[in-house]
Every structure is written in structure tokens, then in C-alpha cells.
Motif scaffolding. Structure first.
Motif, mmCIF file in Angstrom:
data_model
loop_
_atom_site.group_PDB
_atom_site.id
_atom_site.type_symbol
_atom_site.label_atom_id
_atom_site.label_comp_id
_atom_site.label_asym_id
_atom_site.label_seq_id
_atom_site.Cartn_x
_atom_site.Cartn_y
_atom_site.Cartn_z
ATOM 1 N N GLU A 21 0.834 -1.197 0.000
ATOM 2 C CA GLU A 21 0.000 0.000 0.000
ATOM 3 C C GLU A 21 0.876 1.257 0.000
ATOM 4 O O GLU A 21 1.920 1.282 0.660
ATOM 5 N N PRO A 22 0.445 2.302 -0.712
ATOM 6 C CA PRO A 22 1.200 3.559 -0.699
ATOM 7 C C PRO A 22 1.334 4.098 0.726
ATOM 8 O O PRO A 22 0.369 4.123 1.484
ATOM 9 N N GLY A 23 2.554 4.464 1.091
ATOM 10 C CA GLY A 23 2.802 5.045 2.399
ATOM 11 C C GLY A 23 3.168 4.060 3.485
ATOM 12 O O GLY A 23 3.547 4.464 4.583
ATOM 13 N N ASN A 24 3.087 2.743 3.216
ATOM 14 C CA ASN A 24 3.478 1.784 4.245
ATOM 15 C C ASN A 24 4.996 1.707 4.315
ATOM 16 O O ASN A 24 5.665 1.513 3.309
ATOM 17 N N LEU A 25 5.532 1.869 5.504
ATOM 18 C CA LEU A 25 6.978 1.811 5.720
ATOM 19 C C LEU A 25 7.420 0.483 6.328
ATOM 20 O O LEU A 25 8.543 0.029 6.109
ATOM 21 N N ARG A 26 6.516 -0.121 7.107
ATOM 22 C CA ARG A 26 6.869 -1.373 7.785
ATOM 23 C C ARG A 26 5.594 -2.066 8.245
ATOM 24 O O ARG A 26 4.669 -1.435 8.733
ATOM 25 N N TYR A 27 5.580 -3.375 8.094
ATOM 26 C CA TYR A 27 4.478 -4.198 8.593
ATOM 27 C C TYR A 27 5.103 -5.538 8.937
ATOM 28 O O TYR A 27 5.332 -6.371 8.065
ATOM 29 N N ASP A 53 3.714 -1.596 12.784
ATOM 30 C CA ASP A 53 3.048 -1.122 11.572
ATOM 31 C C ASP A 53 3.368 0.365 11.425
ATOM 32 O O ASP A 53 2.940 1.168 12.247
ATOM 33 N N SER A 54 4.147 0.752 10.414
ATOM 34 C CA SER A 54 4.565 2.147 10.260
ATOM 35 C C SER A 54 4.097 2.717 8.927
ATOM 36 O O SER A 54 4.128 2.034 7.900
ATOM 37 N N TRP A 55 3.724 4.002 8.978
ATOM 38 C CA TRP A 55 3.172 4.703 7.823
ATOM 39 C C TRP A 55 3.833 6.069 7.664
ATOM 40 O O TRP A 55 4.238 6.673 8.654
ATOM 41 N N LEU A 94 -2.135 6.270 6.622
ATOM 42 C CA LEU A 94 -2.771 5.389 7.605
ATOM 43 C C LEU A 94 -4.286 5.413 7.448
ATOM 44 O O LEU A 94 -4.945 4.366 7.495
ATOM 45 N N ASP A 95 -4.861 6.595 7.218
ATOM 46 C CA ASP A 95 -6.307 6.702 7.003
ATOM 47 C C ASP A 95 -6.740 5.922 5.765
ATOM 48 O O ASP A 95 -7.781 5.250 5.773
ATOM 49 N N ALA A 96 -5.953 6.001 4.689
ATOM 50 C CA ALA A 96 -6.266 5.254 3.464
ATOM 51 C C ALA A 96 -6.231 3.751 3.738
ATOM 52 O O ALA A 96 -7.084 2.999 3.260
ATOM 53 N N HIS A 97 -5.259 3.311 4.516
ATOM 54 C CA HIS A 97 -5.180 1.894 4.893
ATOM 55 C C HIS A 97 -6.420 1.490 5.690
ATOM 56 O O HIS A 97 -7.027 0.449 5.430
ATOM 57 N N HIS A 98 -6.806 2.328 6.652
ATOM 58 C CA HIS A 98 -7.983 2.014 7.467
ATOM 59 C C HIS A 98 -9.267 1.965 6.638
ATOM 60 O O HIS A 98 -10.214 1.272 7.012
ATOM 61 N N ALA A 99 -9.310 2.685 5.532
ATOM 62 C CA ALA A 99 -10.481 2.689 4.652
ATOM 63 C C ALA A 99 -10.413 1.596 3.583
ATOM 64 O O ALA A 99 -11.367 1.414 2.827
ATOM 65 N N SER A 100 -9.318 0.844 3.542
ATOM 66 C CA SER A 100 -9.119 -0.157 2.491
ATOM 67 C C SER A 100 -9.852 -1.465 2.812
ATOM 68 O O SER A 100 -10.210 -1.730 3.962
ATOM 69 N N PRO A 101 -10.047 -2.301 1.788
ATOM 70 C CA PRO A 101 -10.670 -3.619 2.003
ATOM 71 C C PRO A 101 -9.851 -4.526 2.926
ATOM 72 O O PRO A 101 -10.385 -5.470 3.489
ATOM 73 N N MET A 102 -8.569 -4.224 3.111
ATOM 74 C CA MET A 102 -7.735 -5.034 3.981
ATOM 75 C C MET A 102 -8.269 -5.046 5.410
ATOM 76 O O MET A 102 -8.156 -6.045 6.118
ATOM 77 N N MET A 103 -8.857 -3.932 5.848
ATOM 78 C CA MET A 103 -9.336 -3.853 7.225
ATOM 79 C C MET A 103 -10.465 -4.851 7.482
ATOM 80 O O MET A 103 -10.525 -5.464 8.545
ATOM 81 N N ALA A 104 -11.331 -5.043 6.514
ATOM 82 C CA ALA A 104 -12.408 -6.031 6.669
ATOM 83 C C ALA A 104 -11.831 -7.442 6.731
ATOM 84 O O ALA A 104 -12.288 -8.275 7.531
#
Length: 110
Positions: free
Chosen positions: A35-41, A57-59, A65-75
Motif C-alpha cells: 500500500e502507498p505510504g506503508n513503511l513497515r508491517y 506497523d509504520s506509515w 494510515l487513514d487510506a489503509h484504514h479505509a481499504s478492504p484489507m481492514m475487513a
């Protein structure tokens, strides 16, 4: 300003390890890392507690981070947490922009 979130996943009877294994096997971890902006997971296993796994988990910033939280990955993550009955506690850290790494160099062995 980078944001790092430490998530402590806790379970019983090996459930937290099964959760992490499924996260990795399903491709969810690699998708998050891409994902764009992910630095570490990355997951870590505390030596003193076999029923806990630490996720670091670093952004790049709050927008990423907000885009990640809104992504289908969260579900997908929520469904796997439910499936494996995994609980979590969260710590959030923001990069200290004024930090001088040279000030710590006497304490760091590379």
C-alpha cells in the motif's frame, strides 16, 4: 512525520499464531506492505508470552494510515481476528522530528 503503531495481538491455545499465519498465507500482509505510504508491517514474537504477537506497523503520515484504514484489507483483518478470537491492544507513536541520532550514538552498537 511517520506514524508507528504497535499492536499486541493476544489469544489462547495458539490462536494468535494461527491468525498471523493466515494473514501471511492469504496474501493480506504482502498487500498491506504494498500500500502507498506503508513503511513497515512486521510481526514479532515476545519471548515471555507465547500467546501474544507484536505487530509493528509504520506509515509515512496520517493520510496513508487513514487510506489503509479505509481499504478492504481492514475487513479481511477484522474477519480473521474474529475467526481466531484474537484481541488487541494498541500503542501509537509519532516520529520525533527534532531527534538527533548522534545524541544516542554512545548507546548504540552497530
Amino acid at each position: 512525520m511517520a506514524i508507528t503503531v504497535n499492536i499486541y495481538y493476544c489469544g489462547a491455545g495458539g490462536s494468535v499464531r494461527r491468525f498471523v499465519e493466515e494473514m501471511m498465507a492469504s496474501g493480506t500482509v504482502e498487500a498491506i506492505r504494498a500500500e502507498p505510504g506503508n513503511l513497515r508491517y512486521e510481526y514479532f514474537l515476545p519471548l515471555a508470552d507465547e500467546e501474544t504477537v507484536l505487530l509493528i506497523d509504520s506509515w509515512e503520515d496520517q493520510r496513508a494510515l487513514d487510506a489503509h484504514h479505509a481499504s478492504p484489507m481492514m475487513a479481511a483483518i477484522a474477519a480473521l481476528r474474529e475467526k481466531h478470537d484474537v484481541r488487541m491492544t494498541v500503542e501509537r507513536y509519532v516520529t520525533d522530528e527534532a531527534h538527533n541520532p548522534a545524541a544516542d550514538s554512545a548507546f548504540v552498537r552497530e
